[in-house]
Design a protein around this motif. Sequence first.
Motif, PDB file in Angstrom:
ATOM      1  N   VAL A 565       0.852  -1.187   0.000  1.00 57.79           N
ATOM      2  CA  VAL A 565       0.000   0.000   0.000  1.00 57.79           C
ATOM      3  C   VAL A 565       0.890   1.241   0.000  1.00 57.79           C
ATOM      4  O   VAL A 565       1.839   1.330   0.784  1.00 57.79           O
ATOM      5  N   LEU A 566       0.574   2.199  -0.875  1.00 55.21           N
ATOM      6  CA  LEU A 566       1.291   3.471  -0.933  1.00 55.21           C
ATOM      7  C   LEU A 566       0.284   4.599  -0.838  1.00 55.21           C
ATOM      8  O   LEU A 566      -0.771   4.560  -1.481  1.00 55.21           O
ATOM      9  N   GLN A 567       0.598   5.635  -0.023  1.00 57.54           N
ATOM     10  CA  GLN A 567      -0.389   6.667   0.296  1.00 57.54           C
ATOM     11  C   GLN A 567       0.302   8.001   0.563  1.00 57.54           C
ATOM     12  O   GLN A 567       1.414   8.050   1.089  1.00 57.54           O
ATOM     13  N   GLY A 568      -0.366   9.096   0.188  1.00 58.84           N
ATOM     14  CA  GLY A 568       0.075  10.437   0.530  1.00 58.84           C
ATOM     15  C   GLY A 568      -0.736  10.986   1.689  1.00 58.84           C
ATOM     16  O   GLY A 568      -1.971  10.912   1.678  1.00 58.84           O
ATOM     17  N   SER A 569      -0.077  11.554   2.687  1.00 56.85           N
ATOM     18  CA  SER A 569      -0.778  12.040   3.878  1.00 56.85           C
ATOM     19  C   SER A 569      -1.703  13.215   3.592  1.00 56.85           C
ATOM     20  O   SER A 569      -2.683  13.425   4.302  1.00 56.85           O
ATOM     21  N   GLN A 570      -1.387  14.019   2.565  1.00 52.07           N
ATOM     22  CA  GLN A 570      -2.163  15.222   2.280  1.00 52.07           C
ATOM     23  C   GLN A 570      -3.312  14.974   1.299  1.00 52.07           C
ATOM     24  O   GLN A 570      -3.948  15.923   0.853  1.00 52.07           O
ATOM     25  N   ASP A 571      -3.555  13.733   0.965  1.00 55.50           N
ATOM     26  CA  ASP A 571      -4.569  13.392  -0.039  1.00 55.50           C
ATOM     27  C   ASP A 571      -5.958  13.869   0.396  1.00 55.50           C
ATOM     28  O   ASP A 571      -6.476  13.414   1.416  1.00 55.50           O
ATOM     29  N   PRO A 572      -6.605  14.786  -0.374  1.00 58.78           N
ATOM     30  CA  PRO A 572      -7.936  15.257   0.007  1.00 58.78           C
ATOM     31  C   PRO A 572      -9.069  14.389  -0.538  1.00 58.78           C
ATOM     32  O   PRO A 572     -10.217  14.572  -0.161  1.00 58.78           O
ATOM     33  N   ARG A 573      -8.742  13.457  -1.426  1.00 60.51           N
ATOM     34  CA  ARG A 573      -9.781  12.637  -2.062  1.00 60.51           C
ATOM     35  C   ARG A 573      -9.909  11.266  -1.396  1.00 60.51           C
ATOM     36  O   ARG A 573     -10.996  10.853  -1.023  1.00 60.51           O
ATOM     37  N   VAL A 574      -8.789  10.569  -1.309  1.00 60.47           N
ATOM     38  CA  VAL A 574      -8.749   9.290  -0.588  1.00 60.47           C
ATOM     39  C   VAL A 574      -7.921   9.538   0.668  1.00 60.47           C
ATOM     40  O   VAL A 574      -6.697   9.646   0.617  1.00 60.47           O
ATOM     41  N   LEU A 575      -8.601   9.623   1.794  1.00 62.53           N
ATOM     42  CA  LEU A 575      -7.943  10.027   3.033  1.00 62.53           C
ATOM     43  C   LEU A 575      -6.933   8.982   3.505  1.00 62.53           C
ATOM     44  O   LEU A 575      -7.094   7.783   3.250  1.00 62.53           O
ATOM     45  N   VAL A 593       2.152  -7.487   4.610  1.00 56.43           N
ATOM     46  CA  VAL A 593       1.716  -6.169   4.167  1.00 56.43           C
ATOM     47  C   VAL A 593       2.896  -5.213   4.275  1.00 56.43           C
ATOM     48  O   VAL A 593       3.577  -5.177   5.304  1.00 56.43           O
ATOM     49  N   GLU A 594       3.121  -4.445   3.230  1.00 50.39           N
ATOM     50  CA  GLU A 594       4.112  -3.381   3.261  1.00 50.39           C
ATOM     51  C   GLU A 594       3.384  -2.064   3.022  1.00 50.39           C
ATOM     52  O   GLU A 594       2.483  -1.982   2.190  1.00 50.39           O
ATOM     53  N   TYR A 595       3.786  -1.038   3.765  1.00 46.32           N
ATOM     54  CA  TYR A 595       3.071   0.241   3.742  1.00 46.32           C
ATOM     55  C   TYR A 595       4.084   1.365   3.605  1.00 46.32           C
ATOM     56  O   TYR A 595       4.989   1.507   4.430  1.00 46.32           O
ATOM     57  N   VAL A 596       3.954   2.172   2.545  1.00 45.20           N
ATOM     58  CA  VAL A 596       4.835   3.317   2.327  1.00 45.20           C
ATOM     59  C   VAL A 596       3.978   4.572   2.368  1.00 45.20           C
ATOM     60  O   VAL A 596       3.056   4.744   1.557  1.00 45.20           O
ATOM     61  N   LEU A 597       4.274   5.459   3.314  1.00 44.43           N
ATOM     62  CA  LEU A 597       3.484   6.668   3.533  1.00 44.43           C
ATOM     63  C   LEU A 597       4.345   7.898   3.263  1.00 44.43           C
ATOM     64  O   LEU A 597       5.437   8.036   3.819  1.00 44.43           O
ATOM     65  N   PHE A 598       3.831   8.797   2.406  1.00 46.33           N
ATOM     66  CA  PHE A 598       4.548  10.015   2.068  1.00 46.33           C
ATOM     67  C   PHE A 598       3.855  11.201   2.737  1.00 46.33           C
ATOM     68  O   PHE A 598       2.709  11.534   2.419  1.00 46.33           O
ATOM     69  N   GLU A 599       4.562  11.834   3.667  1.00 46.30           N
ATOM     70  CA  GLU A 599       3.972  12.920   4.445  1.00 46.30           C
ATOM     71  C   GLU A 599       3.744  14.178   3.611  1.00 46.30           C
ATOM     72  O   GLU A 599       2.928  15.024   3.976  1.00 46.30           O
ATOM     73  N   ASP A 600       4.464  14.323   2.497  1.00 47.32           N
ATOM     74  CA  ASP A 600       4.401  15.559   1.713  1.00 47.32           C
ATOM     75  C   ASP A 600       3.821  15.340   0.320  1.00 47.32           C
ATOM     76  O   ASP A 600       4.208  15.982  -0.640  1.00 47.32           O
ATOM     77  N   LYS A 608      10.010  13.799  -7.349  1.00 51.63           N
ATOM     78  CA  LYS A 608      10.801  12.715  -7.921  1.00 51.63           C
ATOM     79  C   LYS A 608      11.369  11.778  -6.871  1.00 51.63           C
ATOM     80  O   LYS A 608      11.384  10.559  -7.051  1.00 51.63           O
ATOM     81  N   GLU A 609      11.852  12.326  -5.760  1.00 53.22           N
ATOM     82  CA  GLU A 609      12.438  11.466  -4.738  1.00 53.22           C
ATOM     83  C   GLU A 609      11.390  10.514  -4.158  1.00 53.22           C
ATOM     84  O   GLU A 609      11.708   9.368  -3.820  1.00 53.22           O
ATOM     85  N   ASN A 610      10.154  10.981  -4.069  1.00 54.41           N
ATOM     86  CA  ASN A 610       9.080  10.114  -3.581  1.00 54.41           C
ATOM     87  C   ASN A 610       8.663   9.101  -4.638  1.00 54.41           C
ATOM     88  O   ASN A 610       8.353   7.943  -4.318  1.00 54.41           O
ATOM     89  N   GLN A 611       8.635   9.525  -5.897  1.00 56.43           N
ATOM     90  CA  GLN A 611       8.324   8.591  -6.976  1.00 56.43           C
ATOM     91  C   GLN A 611       9.366   7.477  -7.031  1.00 56.43           C
ATOM     92  O   GLN A 611       9.024   6.297  -7.188  1.00 56.43           O
ATOM     93  N   ILE A 612      10.626   7.847  -6.900  1.00 52.84           N
ATOM     94  CA  ILE A 612      11.692   6.841  -6.919  1.00 52.84           C
ATOM     95  C   ILE A 612      11.502   5.847  -5.782  1.00 52.84           C
ATOM     96  O   ILE A 612      11.580   4.629  -5.971  1.00 52.84           O
ATOM     97  N   GLU A 613      11.221   6.360  -4.578  1.00 53.59           N
ATOM     98  CA  GLU A 613      11.005   5.482  -3.426  1.00 53.59           C
ATOM     99  C   GLU A 613       9.800   4.574  -3.651  1.00 53.59           C
ATOM    100  O   GLU A 613       9.861   3.362  -3.407  1.00 53.59           O
TER     101      GLU A 613
END
Length: 651
Positions: A565-575, A593-600, A608-613
């Motif tokens: 699962v990959l998610q952005g913390s600031q997502d206004p559509r899918v919380l 389960v692996e979970y990658v969360l991007f705070e920004d 790009k750095e987040n896309q690479i990760e």
Amino acid sequence: MNKNFIFLMLTFIFLFSCKKEEKKEEKREIGTYSIAQFMDNETVFGNSFSQDNSNLLVTSNRSGIFNIYTVPVSGGELKVITNSDSSSVYAISYFPEDDRILFRMDDNGDEVFKLYLKNGDSIQRLTPAENARAIFYNWANDDKSFYYTSNQRDSRFMDLYKMDIESFTPKMVYENNEGYEVSAISNDGNYLALTKALNTNDSDLYLYNLKNKKLTKINQEKNGNAAQDFSEDDHFLYYTTDADSEFAYLMKYDIANKTSEKVLEKEWDIMGMGFSKNGKYRIIYVNEDAVNVVEVQDTKTGENLELPDFENEFITGIGFSKDEKMAVLNVGGSHTPTNLYVYNLETKEVAKLTNVLNEEIAQEDLVEAEIIRYNSFDGLEIPAVYYKPLNASEANKVPALVWVHGGPGGQSRQNFSSFIQYLVNHGYAVLAVNNRGSSGYGKTFYKMDDKKHGEEDLKDIIEGKNWLAKQKDIDGEKIGIIGGSYGGFMTMAALTFAPDEFDAGVNLFGVTNWIRTLKSIPPWWESFKDALYLEMGDPYSQDSIRLKKISPLFHTEKVTKPLLVLQGSQDPRVLKVESDEIVEGVQKSGVPVEYVLFEDEGHGFVKKENQIEAYERTLQFLDKYLKGGETNPADSGTNPVEKIEVGTQKE
């Protein structure tokens, strides 16, 4: 177009020449590239010429996030205009009569955009309301002001404002209390074209007279209507409609006589239409089997403008200079990222402004997409975009992924994707399925999944997997599923409700609890909310029973295959909570389960750095569970969640 090379072996009777002339056909070595190399491909776009046509204003992510640059129209180096290292900056336009720049920016993907002015070294925010969203519409015909919409007055509705470019004082032009969408503004500023969504396909079209406040409905029947542009003299409003047709065609409405007539019809949807600044050219965009087809007509002669030919690539977009002497062309394809060219309409000269493919990547190592079709469970033909690794063969079978687009109602298109090319380059075939409910294939096909989401459309996805499994160069025992947003929901639906079909799943910011998501949509979607409820179901009604039934969050015990699962913390559509809870629920069943969360990041990853990760983690996950041969992980007992948080602010 794929090129097949035939090597002919010549046999010579001369004894001393046999050894010299003997050749063996050898397979070309295909380069393998890192995600950092793929993400070093540049994404660039822009169509605003400076007042003297000497420069083009563009947006590029070459710095790692999107910033503004200028480039000479004759070609040359990009000049840096903004240096943001946090939020992405998107260029809107040069000012019509000087070199000031208008741009927009939000806060790390929260989609609450503000408009800004850059004048030399100074930057001024023009829409100061802190929690209000502002979207640029267009320049007024006199070039002394511009239009924009904002929900400053009421968070639910976007009002129309006009701001002069000397005092930068906004004036409300239209107060939107009924949830209309402003779709077009006449050149004289007296008329607005307004649309009102009825459902996710159909909408009513209105002409609103700003002087006498009179509202006139244009369409008579319930169908899909979309305003496009006013004629230069404002006598006609051009719009598209699918009335009595599967596909949208072009109409024009005579404002004085209140009559409509058909202008142009194609075998596919006409997606858009517009005029150049002074009305010399009419631009038509057609969605032809998941590819943009651009046609430009000279409005005086009626003849189509002859555009440059780019072998094996598409012109996907075009914009004209104010004096209509220059055009910027967006050119790319499924196997090559989009470059910008400037076309001089007087001299017919073409200048390439960008070269966005990383020079470390060989063009011939990228895969061109193929359009395939297969029959679903009920015989319905399903279109899909197929990417096959260059080294795949019956002797070298490769694992595969079913890719599900966003939406509902989106479409996988023949556009370049560094992510897809990265996966294919590392040995995964990718089938991007346009399941029933996808746009671009007629309104009957589009409506087929209404209130059937996670059911018949899921069966289409499964049949896509079955099609892959039948291909002689695919390992049918190693097929995963991947998707973002609505595609993330479909990924979870597949793992939950058809747990034996796929061997692993990658969920990028996908909906897992439809009741919560439909109740918490951003306030500026208010005008579209009822239409969305008609398609998906009303969470405040009996529909909630079905919505709970199809929401993977409430059935996590059924999941048996590994999940990323990959998610952005600031997502206004899918919380963020959507991903938090699905990870927690699946982990309780002992499934890896692996979970990658991007705070920004917001809804989608733009840094790009987040896309690479994100994409590197995806490949590592797939290699582990598809290439590594791990099966039946639920039998191994409870596994802790492997969680990575990226961009977390530490005190």
